[in-house]
Design a protein around this motif. Structure first.
Motif, mmCIF file in Angstrom:
data_model
loop_
_atom_site.group_PDB
_atom_site.id
_atom_site.type_symbol
_atom_site.label_atom_id
_atom_site.label_comp_id
_atom_site.label_asym_id
_atom_site.label_seq_id
_atom_site.Cartn_x
_atom_site.Cartn_y
_atom_site.Cartn_z
ATOM 1 N N ILE A 120 -6.523 24.310 13.348
ATOM 2 C CA ILE A 120 -7.839 24.801 13.756
ATOM 3 C C ILE A 120 -8.926 24.383 12.779
ATOM 4 O O ILE A 120 -10.066 24.124 13.177
ATOM 5 N N THR A 121 -8.597 24.274 11.501
ATOM 6 C CA THR A 121 -9.617 23.826 10.552
ATOM 7 C C THR A 121 -10.015 22.377 10.828
ATOM 8 O O THR A 121 -11.180 22.001 10.635
ATOM 9 N N LYS A 122 -9.073 21.586 11.328
ATOM 10 C CA LYS A 122 -9.390 20.205 11.699
ATOM 11 C C LYS A 122 -10.108 20.158 13.057
ATOM 12 O O LYS A 122 -11.129 19.479 13.204
ATOM 13 N N GLU A 123 -9.562 20.881 14.036
ATOM 14 C CA GLU A 123 -10.109 20.863 15.400
ATOM 15 C C GLU A 123 -11.551 21.360 15.422
ATOM 16 O O GLU A 123 -12.403 20.795 16.114
ATOM 17 N N TRP A 124 -11.838 22.405 14.672
ATOM 18 C CA TRP A 124 -13.169 23.018 14.661
ATOM 19 C C TRP A 124 -14.045 22.504 13.521
ATOM 20 O O TRP A 124 -15.175 22.936 13.363
ATOM 21 N N GLU A 125 -13.491 21.614 12.704
ATOM 22 C CA GLU A 125 -14.226 20.999 11.593
ATOM 23 C C GLU A 125 -14.816 22.050 10.643
ATOM 24 O O GLU A 125 -15.982 21.997 10.255
ATOM 25 N N PHE A 126 -13.957 23.028 10.276
ATOM 26 C CA PHE A 126 -14.384 24.046 9.325
ATOM 27 C C PHE A 126 -14.622 23.406 7.956
ATOM 28 O O PHE A 126 -13.987 22.413 7.597
ATOM 29 N N THR A 127 -15.497 24.017 7.194
ATOM 30 C CA THR A 127 -15.746 23.543 5.821
ATOM 31 C C THR A 127 -14.856 24.267 4.819
ATOM 32 O O THR A 127 -14.875 23.931 3.631
ATOM 33 N N ILE A 128 -14.083 25.254 5.291
ATOM 34 C CA ILE A 128 -13.136 25.942 4.412
ATOM 35 C C ILE A 128 -11.751 25.331 4.595
ATOM 36 O O ILE A 128 -11.477 24.649 5.591
ATOM 37 N N THR A 129 -10.880 25.570 3.628
ATOM 38 C CA THR A 129 -9.522 25.028 3.693
ATOM 39 C C THR A 129 -8.648 25.877 4.611
ATOM 40 O O THR A 129 -9.009 26.996 4.984
ATOM 41 N N ALA A 130 -7.489 25.352 4.960
ATOM 42 C CA ALA A 130 -6.556 26.090 5.804
ATOM 43 C C ALA A 130 -6.114 27.387 5.131
ATOM 44 O O ALA A 130 -5.994 28.422 5.778
ATOM 45 N N ASP A 131 -5.870 27.339 3.811
ATOM 46 C CA ASP A 131 -5.461 28.550 3.092
ATOM 47 C C ASP A 131 -6.586 29.582 3.066
ATOM 48 O O ASP A 131 -6.334 30.792 3.190
ATOM 49 N N GLU A 132 -7.802 29.125 2.904
ATOM 50 C CA GLU A 132 -8.943 30.042 2.926
ATOM 51 C C GLU A 132 -9.093 30.670 4.316
ATOM 52 O O GLU A 132 -9.383 31.867 4.442
ATOM 53 N N PHE A 133 -8.885 29.854 5.337
ATOM 54 C CA PHE A 133 -8.960 30.382 6.692
ATOM 55 C C PHE A 133 -7.886 31.444 6.923
ATOM 56 O O PHE A 133 -8.157 32.498 7.505
ATOM 57 N N LYS A 134 -6.661 31.190 6.489
ATOM 58 C CA LYS A 134 -5.577 32.154 6.671
ATOM 59 C C LYS A 134 -5.920 33.489 6.019
ATOM 60 O O LYS A 134 -5.686 34.553 6.598
ATOM 61 N N SER A 135 -6.458 33.435 4.827
ATOM 62 C CA SER A 135 -6.824 34.664 4.112
ATOM 63 C C SER A 135 -7.886 35.447 4.878
ATOM 64 O O SER A 135 -7.790 36.678 5.019
ATOM 65 N N GLN A 136 -8.896 34.754 5.392
ATOM 66 C CA GLN A 136 -9.948 35.411 6.163
ATOM 67 C C GLN A 136 -9.410 35.946 7.492
ATOM 68 O O GLN A 136 -9.737 37.061 7.908
ATOM 69 N N PHE A 137 -8.576 35.156 8.134
ATOM 70 C CA PHE A 137 -8.064 35.497 9.454
ATOM 71 C C PHE A 137 -7.323 36.827 9.456
ATOM 72 O O PHE A 137 -7.454 37.632 10.383
ATOM 73 N N LEU A 138 -6.551 37.088 8.414
ATOM 74 C CA LEU A 138 -5.768 38.319 8.341
ATOM 75 C C LEU A 138 -6.643 39.560 8.278
ATOM 76 O O LEU A 138 -6.194 40.654 8.629
ATOM 77 N N SER A 139 -7.901 39.393 7.855
ATOM 78 C CA SER A 139 -8.796 40.548 7.725
ATOM 79 C C SER A 139 -9.690 40.745 8.949
ATOM 80 O O SER A 139 -10.523 41.645 8.971
ATOM 81 N N TRP A 140 -9.501 39.922 9.980
ATOM 82 C CA TRP A 140 -10.403 39.969 11.137
ATOM 83 C C TRP A 140 -10.227 41.218 11.984
ATOM 84 O O TRP A 140 -11.158 41.666 12.635
ATOM 85 N N VAL A 141 -9.029 41.758 12.034
ATOM 86 C CA VAL A 141 -8.762 42.918 12.890
ATOM 87 C C VAL A 141 -8.802 44.190 12.052
ATOM 88 O O VAL A 141 -8.075 44.325 11.076
ATOM 89 N N ASN A 142 -9.657 45.110 12.454
ATOM 90 C CA ASN A 142 -9.769 46.394 11.773
ATOM 91 C C ASN A 142 -8.962 47.448 12.532
ATOM 92 O O ASN A 142 -8.001 47.121 13.211
#
Length: 204
Positions: free
Chosen positions: A67-89
């Motif tokens: 997804i970081t490649k497909e969506w051309e994120f400026t964050i790394t895959a590891d950074e995305f994983k860390s953020q992703f886990l906090s998305w659901v409250n």
């Protein structure tokens, strides 16, 4: 005039945005650089990497890289994983009470596009999960909204015809697909939206 409810009807809830707080939307807006909610969700629901992951066919690590490649994120895959886990409250206030009230009248279930990390770390611990007669999670059943196959699966599992299924979801794409399949589908936001619809159709 309030409609008399058929006891064979069933109410199927989406989770995020309907019964639970999906806090990741703001973060996703930021890292995806998309301001419009509809545009963002349409991209998410049609993303190959998202579909593979939330149907249980891809690992968390592979998903983060893709997804970081497909969506051309400026964050790394590891950074995305860390953020992703906090998305659901947590659950939205009043969700447990709502489901208990509905279950006094008809059976209930959930139909959610979700994934193993969100389920294991957060959603499975919500206090109302055990109330569902039919908990249907995309990563477990291998099917995703808004595909017609997921609604066909829903009718088989619940042993209902489409018109007996009341479907509440916050995403218009999913609601439109459910309506096309023949479900009685409504776009709702949070507990207040659920209460409004369920009162209108005579369940509450």
């Amino acid at each position: 005039m309030t409609k008399k409810q058929n006891p064979n009807d069933i109410v199927i809830f989406d989770l995020g945005g309907v019964l639970g707080d999906f806090g990741g939307i703001n973060t996703l807006h930021e890292i995806a650089d998309l301001k419009d909610d509809n545009e963002l969700w349409n991209k998410w629901l049609t993303s190959n990497s998202v579909r593979e992951f939330e149907s249980g066919r891809s690992t968390f690590d592979k998903f983060a890289i893709q997804i970081t490649k497909e969506w051309e994120f400026t964050i790394t895959a590891d950074e995305f994983k860390s953020q992703f886990l906090s998305w659901v409250n947590g659950p939205l206030e009043g969700s447990l009470e709502l489901l208990k009230s509905v279950k006094e009248k008809v059976q209930i279930g959930c139909l959610s596009n979700t994934n193993e990390p969100h389920w294991t770390n957060t959603i499975s611990k919500w206090d109302f999960i055990e109330l569902f007669d039919f908990p249907l999670l995309s990563f477990q059943i291998g099917l995703l909204k808004p595909d017609p196959e997921v609604f066909a699966h829903l009718t088989r599992v619940t042993n209902r015809n489409p018109q007996q299924i009341i479907f509440l979801d916050d995403n218009q794409m999913n609601v439109d697909a459910a309506l096309e399949f023949g479900l009685r589908a409504y776009q709702v936001n949070a507990i207040e939206g659920c209460q409004r619809v369920l009162k209108e159709i005579g369940i509450l």
